[in-house]
Design a protein around this motif. Structure first.
Motif, PDB file in Angstrom:
ATOM      1  N   ARG A  16       0.830  -1.209   0.000  1.00 11.11           N
ATOM      2  CA  ARG A  16       0.000   0.000   0.000  1.00 11.11           C
ATOM      3  C   ARG A  16       0.861   1.255   0.000  1.00 11.11           C
ATOM      4  NH1 ARG A  16      -3.494  -2.995   3.445  1.00 11.11           N
ATOM      5  NH2 ARG A  16      -2.507  -2.111   5.306  1.00 11.11           N
ATOM      6  N   LYS A  17       1.933   1.236   0.771  1.00 13.97           N
ATOM      7  CA  LYS A  17       2.811   2.400   0.830  1.00 13.97           C
ATOM      8  C   LYS A  17       3.533   2.621  -0.492  1.00 13.97           C
ATOM      9  CE  LYS A  17       6.783   4.381   3.233  1.00 13.97           C
ATOM     10  NZ  LYS A  17       7.743   4.250   4.353  1.00 13.97           N
ATOM     11  N   MET A  18       4.114   1.564  -1.048  1.00 12.33           N
ATOM     12  CA  MET A  18       4.915   1.701  -2.260  1.00 12.33           C
ATOM     13  C   MET A  18       4.057   1.984  -3.488  1.00 12.33           C
ATOM     14  SD  MET A  18       7.869   1.466  -0.994  1.00 12.33           S
ATOM     15  CE  MET A  18       8.726   0.788   0.431  1.00 12.33           C
ATOM     16  N   GLU A  19       2.822   1.512  -3.496  1.00 13.25           N
ATOM     17  CA  GLU A  19       1.945   1.683  -4.651  1.00 13.25           C
ATOM     18  C   GLU A  19       1.103   2.955  -4.580  1.00 13.25           C
ATOM     19  OE1 GLU A  19       1.167  -0.323  -7.461  1.00 13.25           O
ATOM     20  OE2 GLU A  19       2.945  -1.541  -7.061  1.00 13.25           O
ATOM     21  N   ALA A  20       1.236   3.701  -3.485  1.00 11.86           N
ATOM     22  CA  ALA A  20       0.345   4.842  -3.258  1.00 11.86           C
ATOM     23  C   ALA A  20       0.400   5.876  -4.376  1.00 11.86           C
ATOM     24  CB  ALA A  20       0.678   5.502  -1.922  1.00 11.86           C
ATOM     25  N   GLY A  21       1.552   6.018  -5.026  1.00 17.88           N
ATOM     26  CA  GLY A  21       1.689   7.021  -6.079  1.00 17.88           C
ATOM     27  C   GLY A  21       1.249   6.564  -7.451  1.00 17.88           C
ATOM     28  N   GLU A  22       0.846   5.312  -7.579  1.00 18.21           N
ATOM     29  CA  GLU A  22       0.440   4.783  -8.881  1.00 18.21           C
ATOM     30  C   GLU A  22      -0.999   5.178  -9.211  1.00 18.21           C
ATOM     31  OE1 GLU A  22       2.465   3.102 -10.998  1.00 18.21           O
ATOM     32  OE2 GLU A  22       4.019   3.622  -9.537  1.00 18.21           O
ATOM     33  N   ALA A  23      -1.276   5.387 -10.500  1.00 19.92           N
ATOM     34  CA  ALA A  23      -2.635   5.749 -10.927  1.00 19.92           C
ATOM     35  C   ALA A  23      -3.617   4.642 -10.570  1.00 19.92           C
ATOM     36  CB  ALA A  23      -2.654   6.015 -12.433  1.00 19.92           C
ATOM     37  N   VAL A  24      -3.193   3.394 -10.758  1.00 17.85           N
ATOM     38  CA  VAL A  24      -4.014   2.241 -10.378  1.00 17.85           C
ATOM     39  C   VAL A  24      -3.142   1.348  -9.491  1.00 17.85           C
ATOM     40  CG1 VAL A  24      -5.393   0.297 -11.180  1.00 17.85           C
ATOM     41  CG2 VAL A  24      -5.275   2.380 -12.565  1.00 17.85           C
ATOM     42  N   PRO A  25      -3.158   1.559  -8.188  1.00 13.31           N
ATOM     43  CA  PRO A  25      -2.270   0.804  -7.303  1.00 13.31           C
ATOM     44  C   PRO A  25      -2.531  -0.698  -7.351  1.00 13.31           C
ATOM     45  CG  PRO A  25      -3.214   2.704  -6.172  1.00 13.31           C
ATOM     46  CD  PRO A  25      -3.964   2.555  -7.463  1.00 13.31           C
ATOM     47  N   TRP A  26      -1.423  -1.460  -7.429  1.00  9.22           N
ATOM     48  CA  TRP A  26      -1.546  -2.914  -7.362  1.00  9.22           C
ATOM     49  C   TRP A  26      -1.852  -3.308  -5.925  1.00  9.22           C
ATOM     50  CZ3 TRP A  26       0.764  -6.872  -4.645  1.00  9.22           C
ATOM     51  CH2 TRP A  26       0.574  -8.180  -5.148  1.00  9.22           C
ATOM     52  N   LYS A  27      -2.681  -4.308  -5.737  1.00  6.86           N
ATOM     53  CA  LYS A  27      -2.975  -4.838  -4.410  1.00  6.86           C
ATOM     54  C   LYS A  27      -2.927  -6.356  -4.471  1.00  6.86           C
ATOM     55  CE  LYS A  27      -7.982  -4.327  -5.162  1.00  6.86           C
ATOM     56  NZ  LYS A  27      -7.820  -3.864  -6.555  1.00  6.86           N
ATOM     57  N   MET A  28      -2.754  -6.953  -3.321  1.00  4.10           N
ATOM     58  CA  MET A  28      -2.581  -8.409  -3.275  1.00  4.10           C
ATOM     59  C   MET A  28      -3.782  -9.133  -3.861  1.00  4.10           C
ATOM     60  SD  MET A  28      -0.770  -8.718   0.473  1.00  4.10           S
ATOM     61  CE  MET A  28      -0.670 -10.507   0.459  1.00  4.10           C
ATOM     62  N   GLY A  29      -4.972  -8.557  -3.725  1.00  3.45           N
ATOM     63  CA  GLY A  29      -6.167  -9.183  -4.254  1.00  3.45           C
ATOM     64  C   GLY A  29      -6.222  -9.243  -5.764  1.00  3.45           C
ATOM     65  N   ASP A  30      -5.299  -8.538  -6.446  1.00  4.37           N
ATOM     66  CA  ASP A  30      -5.258  -8.589  -7.907  1.00  4.37           C
ATOM     67  C   ASP A  30      -4.757  -9.944  -8.415  1.00  4.37           C
ATOM     68  OD1 ASP A  30      -6.130  -6.004  -7.927  1.00  4.37           O
ATOM     69  OD2 ASP A  30      -4.209  -5.108  -8.458  1.00  4.37           O
ATOM     70  N   ALA A  31      -4.012 -10.649  -7.578  1.00  5.20           N
ATOM     71  CA  ALA A  31      -3.438 -11.942  -7.976  1.00  5.20           C
ATOM     72  C   ALA A  31      -4.285 -13.076  -7.409  1.00  5.20           C
ATOM     73  CB  ALA A  31      -2.000 -12.053  -7.481  1.00  5.20           C
ATOM     74  N   PRO A  32      -4.252 -14.248  -8.031  1.00  3.00           N
ATOM     75  CA  PRO A  32      -5.005 -15.395  -7.511  1.00  3.00           C
ATOM     76  C   PRO A  32      -4.592 -15.728  -6.084  1.00  3.00           C
ATOM     77  CG  PRO A  32      -4.204 -15.831  -9.731  1.00  3.00           C
ATOM     78  CD  PRO A  32      -3.541 -14.561  -9.284  1.00  3.00           C
TER      79      PRO A  32
END
Length: 220
Positions: A139-155
């Motif tokens: 969450r911290k590292m992805e905060a600046g991304e337009a569409v932040p990656w999250k663990m739920g994106d992966a199976p």
């Protein structure tokens, strides 16, 4: 670390801020084969004292390592650790000091900010610890991304497999040492001249050092 008094930075809030802004640290341990270094992103947290009092607090660092990395197993018998957090650094040319053009008695140097965190490693080989840690770091590292990656994106089964391949570590910090080498021992005009040169450069790191030089109190 060699520490002239005028370069010492011991304000906890300043040291904590550098770690928060530069969380990629070098974990130094001394195992059965001698010194070892592992480079890891750390989560830092200020916690209440273990006895629940309000007069003291604990500062902890958390990270994860590959299960195949022996450092977490070696920590059982060699728990003492040092984590180095390197802040902005910049080369300083003698030509940037006005006094150089008068007496020619200046030499090159590097100015920098760095924090050394000392403590002891505790291993957390459990899925809930590493899952929570990875989620917070993400969450911290992805905060600046337009569409932040999250663990739920992966199976879910893939994430479970990945989490099983890492082990958590936690270091309760017993001592923080900060060194802000920013030309505090230089004459005000020389320090200002070097700082203004850095501020005029394109690099963010150079600008950060230049501003820090102007902000730091002089040694005399």
């Amino acid at each position: 670390m060699y520490m002239p008094a005028h370069f010492e930075e011991n304000r906890p809030e300043v040291l904590h801020r550098l770690i928060a802004e530069q969380p990629f640290g070098a974990l130094i341990t001394h195992g059965p084969h001698g010194l070892d270094a592992n480079h890891l992103p750390f989560e830092a947290q200020l916690l209440p004292a273990a006895d629940g009092t309000s007069e003291a607090s604990r500062y902890v660092l958390r990270a994860h390592v590959a299960r195949a990395n022996p450092v977490w197993q070696e920590a059982a018998t060699h728990p003492d650790a040092l984590v180095i957090f390197q802040g902005p650094a910049a080369y300083i040319s003698p030509s940037w000091y006005p006094s150089k053009h008068e007496a020619h008695k200046q030499v090159p140097t590097y100015n920098y900010m760095v924090v050394h965190a000392h403590g002891r490693i505790v291993v957390h080989d459990d899925e809930s610890f590493v899952r929570g840690l990875v989620a917070r770091l993400t969450r911290k590292m992805e905060a600046g991304e337009a569409v932040p990656w999250k663990m739920g994106d992966a199976p879910a089964d893939f994430i479970a497999q990945m989490l099983g391949a890492i082990v958590g570590i936690e270091i309760e910090v017993t001592r923080l040492v900060g060194k802000w080498k920013l030309g505090q021992n230089k004459a005000a005009a020389d320090r200002r001249g070097a700082a203004q040169t850095l501020l005029a450069r394109d690099g963010d790191e150079q600008k950060a050092v230049g501003q820090a030089m102007l902000d730091a109190p002089p040694a005399f």
